[in-house]
Structures are given as structure tokens and as C-alpha cells.
Motif scaffolding. Structure first.
Motif, mmCIF file in Angstrom:
data_model
loop_
_atom_site.group_PDB
_atom_site.id
_atom_site.type_symbol
_atom_site.label_atom_id
_atom_site.label_comp_id
_atom_site.label_asym_id
_atom_site.label_seq_id
_atom_site.Cartn_x
_atom_site.Cartn_y
_atom_site.Cartn_z
ATOM 1 N N ILE A 173 -5.153 -4.450 2.182
ATOM 2 C CA ILE A 173 -4.974 -3.330 1.463
ATOM 3 C C ILE A 173 -6.269 -3.115 0.629
ATOM 4 O O ILE A 173 -6.503 -1.988 0.440
ATOM 5 C CB ILE A 173 -3.792 -3.804 0.739
ATOM 6 C CG1 ILE A 173 -2.475 -3.466 1.593
ATOM 7 C CG2 ILE A 173 -3.794 -2.893 -0.701
ATOM 8 C CD1 ILE A 173 -1.285 -3.653 0.673
ATOM 9 N N VAL A 225 -2.573 0.443 -4.309
ATOM 10 C CA VAL A 225 -2.175 -0.815 -4.244
ATOM 11 C C VAL A 225 -1.097 -1.176 -5.232
ATOM 12 O O VAL A 225 -1.462 -0.746 -6.535
ATOM 13 C CB VAL A 225 -3.227 -1.657 -4.202
ATOM 14 C CG1 VAL A 225 -4.142 -1.720 -5.357
ATOM 15 C CG2 VAL A 225 -2.799 -3.192 -3.846
ATOM 16 N N GLU A 237 -3.331 -8.723 1.393
ATOM 17 C CA GLU A 237 -4.021 -8.114 0.084
ATOM 18 C C GLU A 237 -5.340 -7.868 0.702
ATOM 19 O O GLU A 237 -5.782 -6.834 0.210
ATOM 20 C CB GLU A 237 -4.122 -9.113 -0.746
ATOM 21 C CG GLU A 237 -4.955 -8.755 -2.102
ATOM 22 C CD GLU A 237 -5.137 -10.153 -3.128
ATOM 23 O OE1 GLU A 237 -4.899 -9.835 -4.261
ATOM 24 O OE2 GLU A 237 -5.254 -11.159 -2.788
ATOM 25 N N LEU A 248 0.780 -1.006 -0.145
ATOM 26 C CA LEU A 248 -0.072 -0.064 -0.039
ATOM 27 C C LEU A 248 0.759 1.361 0.141
ATOM 28 O O LEU A 248 1.715 1.282 0.992
ATOM 29 C CB LEU A 248 -0.898 -0.106 1.174
ATOM 30 C CG LEU A 248 -2.104 1.094 1.278
ATOM 31 C CD1 LEU A 248 -3.037 1.029 0.164
ATOM 32 C CD2 LEU A 248 -2.611 1.130 2.669
#
Length: 325
Positions: free
Chosen positions: A210, A224, A207, A116
Motif C-alpha cells: 500500500i 491509506v 502495508e 487502501l
């Protein structure tokens, strides 16, 4: 007055008799399990006529495992790596065969470690190499207390093994951690440091975390970044045998975990940006989960036990790298 007191007593008895379990989970699953618990409770009530109470405890994955070993009466544990459940099993609280009691090695969904960055990616961070550059501040949780941190460390190490031009894996990972200003104890604490305290140029985390940030909470502040490769993060679950046998909650606890593989459970995993085990759902949501080269811990390090012993045990490689950074 007599009938009033009786009604209070019976109401208290009904509440006390209500089936209750505790889920000890890792830091960044708070929102997912809050939603999942409501869905499971509603489904259970349809089938059994009473609604169970599902309590939730969150913290760094390894800290949660330690808490269970030290006496936290969790009926189930939903962690982000094998070693945390294995540690509980080694303490005699979970049966050794826990991975074979549920599908997919008892891991109902997966994730991976991605980056991020601030909106517009001002530092031009595109891959693991960029994390070693001078002036790049990296936020990552402590690999000693957080599964999130361990996955980030192992992903960087595996990348260096596949790309010898970046130097030895030890030197490469050391260079990354030299750019880490503070080690938070868990993934959500690291997120808060990056998002709320506005520290750092890049956050390494799951993931799922984020995508929640960039799609739900702060889409205008962050981007991202998917590196060229990363680690496959499997999130295993288990009943805590010593607790469910003592509290007589094995059936409820087992049913609760099995519901993670149900259609509703898998759809909720997607809603909170975990990669589902359902191939159909994964295919239908392909745009949400970009294709990325993922290496498993077993492939890159032999096993979680090997990785734990070499890298994260006291005096292991991480300690040596971090103390010398």
C-alpha cells in the motif's frame, strides 16, 4: 574459425559455471527482491571476483510452497508466513530446525495489513467494522492460496475477539467476506484488481504494498487507512536443504539470506516499505511506519499451526464461512 569456436565454447562454459540460485518468493516482493538481488550480486562479486545469477520466482505464498513441494528447484524460499515453510519442511525438503538457523526466527523484516481506499475515502472507511457495511466492496486475496489473504482474515478475526460488540468473530468475518466480489489467488493479483481494474472500495493488503502505491505509483488516486489494530506479519526465509545439497549451493544460498540482515539489506527493506528488524532504522523511519496495535498470530491463535488447522485446512472455518456467505 578454430579459435572462434573455442572462444564460444569457453564463453559457454564460463556462463554455465557461474554460481546460480533461485529464490521462490511471495507475490508482493517482486520489486524488493529485484533490487536486493542486484545489491547482493554486486557485493558478492567484490568479495569473490565473480557475479552470481539470482533468479526470482513470484506467486501467492502458499502456491509457491506447493510448487517447491511439487519439484520447483528453489535454493531459497522467502515467504510471508511460517506455515508455507513448515509445509515444505513437512515434505522433507527443509530441515526441521530452519527457524533457528537465522536471527529473529528467520524473519528479516515484518509488515502488517492495512487498507487502501479511493482518494478522499468516499465510503468513510476507518476501521474493520466499516468493511461489514452494506454497499462496501472489499478486495482481498484468497486465504487458501495467499498468505496475504490469511493475514487479512486473521487480523479481522482478532479484531472481533477484542471487540465483542461487533458480534462473534465468525459472524464478523463472514460479513466482511460477504462484501468480497472476487477472491484473487495472490496479493499482487488483488492489487491489480483494485488499482487497474478499478474494482472495489477498499483493498486489504500488506502495508509495504500500500505504501508503494500511495507514495510511488498512484499517490493522487488513493489514500491509506490504518485500522485501530492489525496483525503482525513476519516474513520467514530458509534455504531448501534438499535442493542446495543436490546443487552444491548451500554456502551461496545461506550467504544470500544472511545479507537480508546486513545494513544494505535492511535499508532496502525500508526503501520498499517493509518494517526492518534494525531498531535503529525503524526508529529513524518512525514517520513512515505509524504506531499501530499489532497482535501476533501466536498471541491471538496459539500458533500458526493451530490457525492453519482450524481456519484454513480443507473444511475449516474459512471454507464454512465462505460457502455460507
Amino acid at each position: 574459425m578454430k579459435y572462434f569456436l573455442l572462444s564460444i565454447l569457453f564463453a559457454g562454459y564460463a556462463t554455465a559455471a557461474q554460481p546460480t540460485i533461485l529464490n521462490a518468493s511471495y507475490d508482493v516482493t517482486r520489486e524488493f527482491y529485484q533490487d536486493f538481488n542486484k545489491a547482493y550480486a554486486a557485493n558478492y562479486k567484490k568479495a569473490h571476483g565473480e557475479e552470481p545469477v539470482i533468479d526470482l520466482s513470484n506467486g501467492g505464498s502458499s502456491k509457491q510452497a506447493r510448487a517447491v513441494i511439487d519439484g520447483l528447484q528453489a535454493d531459497v524460499v522467502t515467504m510471508n508466513q511460517d506455515t508455507d515453510i513448515q509445509a515444505i519442511a513437512k515434505a522433507g525438503l527443509i530441515a526441521p530446525d530452519w527457524k533457528t538457523r537465522l536471527p529473529d526466527n528467520a524473519a528479516p523484516y515484518t509488515s502488517t495489513i492495512v487498507f487502501l481506499v479511493r482518494k478522499g475515502n468516499p465510503k468513510g472507511i476507518k476501521n474493520w467494522d466499516d468493511l461489514t457495511k452494506p454497499g462496501v466492496s472489499v478486495i482481498v486475496p484468497n486465504p487458501k492460496t495467499s498468505g496475504n489473504g490469511r493475514y487479512s482474515y486473521l487480523a479481522a478475526w482478532a479484531y472481533a475477539k477484542e471487540n465483542p460488540g461487533v458480534g462473534t468473530p465468525a459472524d464478523f468475518v463472514k460479513a466482511i467476506f460477504k462484501n468480497v466480489p472476487v477472491l484473487e489467488t495472490g496479493g499482487r493479483a488483488a492489487t491489480n484488481t483494485f488499482v487497474q481494474k478499478e474494482m472495489g472500495d477498499v483493498l486489504l493488503t500488506f502495508e509495504s504494498e500500500i505504501l508503494q502505491i500511495t507514495r510511488v505509483f498512484s499517490p493522487d488516486k488513493f489514500d491509506v487507512v490504518y485500522p485501530a489494530s492489525s496483525i503482525l506479519a513476519e516474513a520467514p526465509v530458509s534455504v531448501v536443504d534438499s535442493v542446495v545439497d543436490k546443487r552444491k549451493t548451500r554456502d551461496l544460498a545461506t550467504d544470500y539470506l544472511k545479507y537480508l540482515w546486513s545494513d544494505e539489506g535492511q535499508q532496502l527493506a525500508v526503501k520498499y516499505y517493509f518494517r526492518p528488524r534494525s531498531e535503529k532504522l525503524l526508529s529513524e523511519n518512525a514517520p513512515l511506519f505509524p504506531a499501530i496495535k499489532l497482535v501476533s498470530v501466536d498471541q491471538a491463535f496459539g500458533s500458526w499451526a493451530d490457525a492453519q488447522k482450524e481456519h484454513f485446512a480443507d473444511g475449516g472455518t474459512f471454507d464454512q464461512i465462505y460457502l455460507a456467505k
